[in-house]
Design a protein around this motif. Structure first.
Motif, PDB file in Angstrom:
ATOM      1  N   LEU A 295       8.586  28.532  13.177  1.00 57.26           N
ATOM      2  CA  LEU A 295       8.336  29.553  12.160  1.00 57.26           C
ATOM      3  C   LEU A 295       6.903  29.472  11.649  1.00 57.26           C
ATOM      4  O   LEU A 295       6.247  30.497  11.418  1.00 57.26           O
ATOM      5  CB  LEU A 295       9.322  29.383  10.999  1.00 57.26           C
ATOM      6  CG  LEU A 295      10.774  29.765  11.307  1.00 57.26           C
ATOM      7  CD1 LEU A 295      11.675  29.398  10.132  1.00 57.26           C
ATOM      8  CD2 LEU A 295      10.881  31.251  11.609  1.00 57.26           C
ATOM      9  N   ILE A 296       6.410  28.248  11.469  1.00 50.02           N
ATOM     10  CA  ILE A 296       5.016  28.076  11.039  1.00 50.02           C
ATOM     11  C   ILE A 296       4.073  28.639  12.093  1.00 50.02           C
ATOM     12  O   ILE A 296       3.100  29.337  11.781  1.00 50.02           O
ATOM     13  CB  ILE A 296       4.698  26.582  10.786  1.00 50.02           C
ATOM     14  CG1 ILE A 296       5.526  26.057   9.607  1.00 50.02           C
ATOM     15  CG2 ILE A 296       3.216  26.393  10.501  1.00 50.02           C
ATOM     16  CD1 ILE A 296       5.421  24.555   9.408  1.00 50.02           C
ATOM     17  N   TYR A 297       4.382  28.359  13.365  1.00 56.22           N
ATOM     18  CA  TYR A 297       3.533  28.834  14.469  1.00 56.22           C
ATOM     19  C   TYR A 297       3.476  30.357  14.496  1.00 56.22           C
ATOM     20  O   TYR A 297       2.397  30.960  14.571  1.00 56.22           O
ATOM     21  CB  TYR A 297       4.081  28.299  15.797  1.00 56.22           C
ATOM     22  CG  TYR A 297       3.228  28.618  16.999  1.00 56.22           C
ATOM     23  CD1 TYR A 297       2.249  27.721  17.421  1.00 56.22           C
ATOM     24  CD2 TYR A 297       3.386  29.800  17.703  1.00 56.22           C
ATOM     25  CE1 TYR A 297       1.460  27.999  18.518  1.00 56.22           C
ATOM     26  CE2 TYR A 297       2.596  30.102  18.804  1.00 56.22           C
ATOM     27  CZ  TYR A 297       1.642  29.183  19.211  1.00 56.22           C
ATOM     28  OH  TYR A 297       0.851  29.471  20.296  1.00 56.22           O
ATOM     29  N   VAL A 298       4.634  30.988  14.426  1.00 56.57           N
ATOM     30  CA  VAL A 298       4.695  32.461  14.469  1.00 56.57           C
ATOM     31  C   VAL A 298       3.957  33.058  13.283  1.00 56.57           C
ATOM     32  O   VAL A 298       3.215  34.035  13.406  1.00 56.57           O
ATOM     33  CB  VAL A 298       6.156  32.943  14.502  1.00 56.57           C
ATOM     34  CG1 VAL A 298       6.227  34.456  14.334  1.00 56.57           C
ATOM     35  CG2 VAL A 298       6.826  32.529  15.798  1.00 56.57           C
ATOM     36  N   SER A 299       4.162  32.449  12.093  1.00 50.72           N
ATOM     37  CA  SER A 299       3.493  32.950  10.897  1.00 50.72           C
ATOM     38  C   SER A 299       1.977  32.843  11.023  1.00 50.72           C
ATOM     39  O   SER A 299       1.235  33.761  10.649  1.00 50.72           O
ATOM     40  CB  SER A 299       3.972  32.163   9.675  1.00 50.72           C
ATOM     41  OG  SER A 299       3.282  32.574   8.519  1.00 50.72           O
ATOM     42  N   LEU A 300       1.496  31.723  11.579  1.00 49.08           N
ATOM     43  CA  LEU A 300       0.053  31.535  11.757  1.00 49.08           C
ATOM     44  C   LEU A 300      -0.522  32.538  12.749  1.00 49.08           C
ATOM     45  O   LEU A 300      -1.591  33.114  12.514  1.00 49.08           O
ATOM     46  CB  LEU A 300      -0.239  30.110  12.251  1.00 49.08           C
ATOM     47  CG  LEU A 300      -0.302  29.015  11.204  1.00 49.08           C
ATOM     48  CD1 LEU A 300      -0.499  27.661  11.869  1.00 49.08           C
ATOM     49  CD2 LEU A 300      -1.429  29.277  10.215  1.00 49.08           C
ATOM     50  N   VAL A 301       0.187  32.741  13.870  1.00 54.20           N
ATOM     51  CA  VAL A 301      -0.281  33.704  14.883  1.00 54.20           C
ATOM     52  C   VAL A 301      -0.400  35.091  14.271  1.00 54.20           C
ATOM     53  O   VAL A 301      -1.387  35.807  14.478  1.00 54.20           O
ATOM     54  CB  VAL A 301       0.678  33.733  16.097  1.00 54.20           C
ATOM     55  CG1 VAL A 301       0.344  34.919  17.002  1.00 54.20           C
ATOM     56  CG2 VAL A 301       0.571  32.438  16.882  1.00 54.20           C
ATOM     57  N   ASP A 302       0.611  35.466  13.491  1.00 53.70           N
ATOM     58  CA  ASP A 302       0.619  36.789  12.883  1.00 53.70           C
ATOM     59  C   ASP A 302      -0.530  36.945  11.889  1.00 53.70           C
ATOM     60  O   ASP A 302      -1.256  37.945  11.893  1.00 53.70           O
ATOM     61  CB  ASP A 302       1.959  37.012  12.177  1.00 53.70           C
ATOM     62  CG  ASP A 302       2.158  38.474  11.796  1.00 53.70           C
ATOM     63  OD1 ASP A 302       1.583  39.340  12.475  1.00 53.70           O
ATOM     64  OD2 ASP A 302       2.882  38.745  10.826  1.00 53.70           O
ATOM     65  N   SER A 303      -0.722  35.929  11.037  1.00 53.09           N
ATOM     66  CA  SER A 303      -1.744  36.030   9.995  1.00 53.09           C
ATOM     67  C   SER A 303      -3.149  35.993  10.581  1.00 53.09           C
ATOM     68  O   SER A 303      -4.022  36.758  10.152  1.00 53.09           O
ATOM     69  CB  SER A 303      -1.573  34.891   8.978  1.00 53.09           C
ATOM     70  OG  SER A 303      -1.750  33.633   9.605  1.00 53.09           O
TER      71      SER A 303
END
Length: 574
Positions: A295-303
């Motif tokens: 979830l952290i990875y996906v959130s970082l990619v998106d941001s």
């Protein structure tokens, strides 16, 4: 007696020459204005913003200085300003934009007396090529930097860059040789930061060539110096290398190093390095820990995508607005000068001459501004369409995948192996789509590896539901074919396969290559939905395919009917 149909064009032609000569005088008077003081003032303002890390404002004032700077009489300020703008874009990961900016300086480098400015240009350009995977060009511009008579540290930095590029290419033995040579230089050993970087890279190269004893020795020395200097970014990179080193032999210890590296990168909030650490952690995690880091990875990619896209758009808008303002000001000045010149001539000409000149000038002005306006409009539309296409592709193909992956991670039990495997598959698909978008807009390789590059491109469209049959690719001697022909063939096949993937639902694609004396033949066939040939419009991708083939003096024939597959016959000169 000379016919009237000849006299009129001649009068317009000579009036046109007269107008151009006057225009040249006007433009020369404008260019001769000394703007050095104003340029220096704008650069000082931009430098202050850059020092305070307000890069958007810094970019604005650098760009403003560039547009009023005369690249002929004030070359050093012009090139220096472009270097600073490109560096800001590079810092925001806008490598394509940075490359577009920095190449504006290349024609003026021959007039530069300060080699460090040229060095900065070459190295900035090489870093853009490295980050867009154009390794050959990246090495080329570092080699150009090595030919300059600059300080020894710049020479060593360029050599270090070459070694890093070779390491990124996977040429670890060659890279190791370069790093070991750097280690013999006193300037390197006296600089603890530089020395630690070289030690760490040497250790990683030894690890990659399976010399584990030397690898752990050099990695340990590098980490010790970096931790002593409290350089979080460098320490994190060392810990990543330790994680790679122990990943197979001691997974638990490797996991420890992964988490430590992630912690170091979090301290300095380096998003790219955090992502690299997270990727390793995800690959070696399970259950709730896997879900948490995913979830952290996906959130970082998106941001990071959103932030960088906004920065790219902002830099592009600043450049566009400045160009537009400059063009409008130049037009106003030109019109003013033309009016003054017209009044002066009016005193010395009779009514008949005046009518002829005004008539001729009116026609020429209309034609000039029409062609100029149309050319600028076409350039703007081409740039806009290219950026819109890429942005739409990112939104349609990448953003939706990220959203669905986040939803999957939130709603599924990741302790179940099947769900965990599906999450990793989704993340890998996101990475693959990102890489595909980058490759679609990357430079096409046209050297002796063209055939392999073409095969890899075609294979990239293969899916579990779509099979490919490729025959006769090796029968064509690609090395003897002109570069523009190879680029057109590559883009045509890419366009056909993109259309197939988007629209046809084909389960089988067959591409046959044949060598017939002075011509190459390509037969493309798929069993998809097909199209109505009469529906092809100017903006249709198939129309672009036809234009590309015709531009290389080739022939193309399309055959298709709805629900009966699609066939393309292509003939091109060898």
């Amino acid at each position: 007696m000379i016919p009237q149909r000849i006299i009129k064009p001649l009068s317009i032609f000579f009036t046109f020459l007269f107008f151009l000569s006057c225009q040249k005088k006007v433009s020369n008077s404008i260019v001769s204005i000394n703007t050095k003081a104003e340029v220096a003032k704008l650069i000082a303002i931009a430098d202050r913003f850059a020092k305070n890390k307000k890069t958007d404002s810094a970019f604005f004032y650098y760009n403003k200085a560039k547009f009023i700077c005369n690249p002929i009489t004030d070359t050093e300020n012009y090139v220096s300003t472009i270097n600073d703008m490109a560096a800001i874009q590079q810092k925001h990961a806008d490598f394509i934009g940075s490359e577009s900016t920095i190449i504006e300086a290349l024609p003026y480098l021959k007039n530069i007396k300060k080699p460090e400015l040229i060095w900065n240009t070459y190295v900035t350009l090489s870093m853009n090529y490295l980050n867009t995977y154009e390794y050959k060009n990246a090495i080329l511009y570092n080699q150009k930097a090595l030919t300059l008579k600059t300080e020894s540290w710049r020479n060593l930095a360029a050599r270090n860059n070459i070694a890093i590029i070779l390491m990124d290419e996977g040429k670890y033995a060659e890279s190791l040789k370069n790093f070991l040579e750097l280690l013999t230089k006193q300037e390197v050993t006296n600089d603890e930061v530089f020395y630690a970087n070289v030690l760490d890279n040497i250790g990683f190269c030894y690890f990659k060539i399976n010399d584990l004893k030397n690898a752990i020795s050099y990695l340990s020395q590098g980490l010790e110096i970096r931790q002593k200097k409290e350089r979080h970014l460098d320490s994190g990179k060392s810990l990543i290398h330790f994680a790679e080193f122990y990943k197979k032999s001691n997974p638990a210890l490797a996991k420890k190093y992964m988490l430590l590296s992630y912690k170091q990168f979090c301290i300095i909030n380096n998003v790219d390095e955090r992502l690299s650490s997270l990727k390793l952690i995800i690959e070696n995690s399970s259950n709730q820990e896997l879900k948490k880091h995913s979830l952290i990875y996906v959130s970082l990619v998106d941001s990071i995508f959103e932030v960088r896209q906004k920065a790219k758009n902002q830099f592009a808008k600043i450049k566009y607005d400045s160009k537009k303002d400059r063009d409008e000001n130049l037009k106003l000045k030109t019109h003013k000068a033309e009016n003054e010149l017209q009044l002066e001539r009016q005193k010395n000409r009779n009514i008949i001459s005046y009518i002829i000149i005004v008539f001729s000038l009116s026609l020429i002005l209309v034609l000039y501004f029409y062609l100029t306006s149309r050319g600028n409009k076409e350039k703007i539309e081409a740039t806009y369409n290219s950026e819109t296409r890429i942005a739409k592709k990112l939104h349609d193909e990448l953003a939706n995948d990220i959203y669905h992956t986040m939803a999957f991670a939130e709603n599924k039990n990741l302790s179940i192996a099947e769900n965990r495997e599906q999450l990793l598959t989704n993340l890998d698909a996101i990475y693959s789509r990102t890489r595909d978008i980058s490759k679609e807009n990357a430079t096409i390789i046209t050297d002796e590896n063209y055939g392999l590059f073409l095969t890899e491109m075609i294979a990239g469209f293969k899916t579990p539901s779509t099979n490919f049959i490729i025959n006769g690719l090796d029968t064509i001697i690609w090395n003897t074919i002109e570069k523009n022909v190879k680029i057109s063939i590559y883009r045509v096949l890419q366009e056909l396969l993109v259309n197939m993937k988007k629209h046809s639902n084909a389960s089988l694609v067959e591409i046959n290559f044949k060598n017939l004396d002075k011509y190459g033949i390509i037969n493309y066939t798929d069993n998809g939905n097909g199209i109505n040939i009469n529906d092809i419009t100017f903006k249709n991708g198939l129309h672009n395919v036809e234009n590309r083939i015709l531009s290389i003096k080739g022939e193309i024939d399309l055959e298709s009917f709805p629900n009966k597959g699609f066939k393309v016959f292509i003939k091109f000169p060898l």
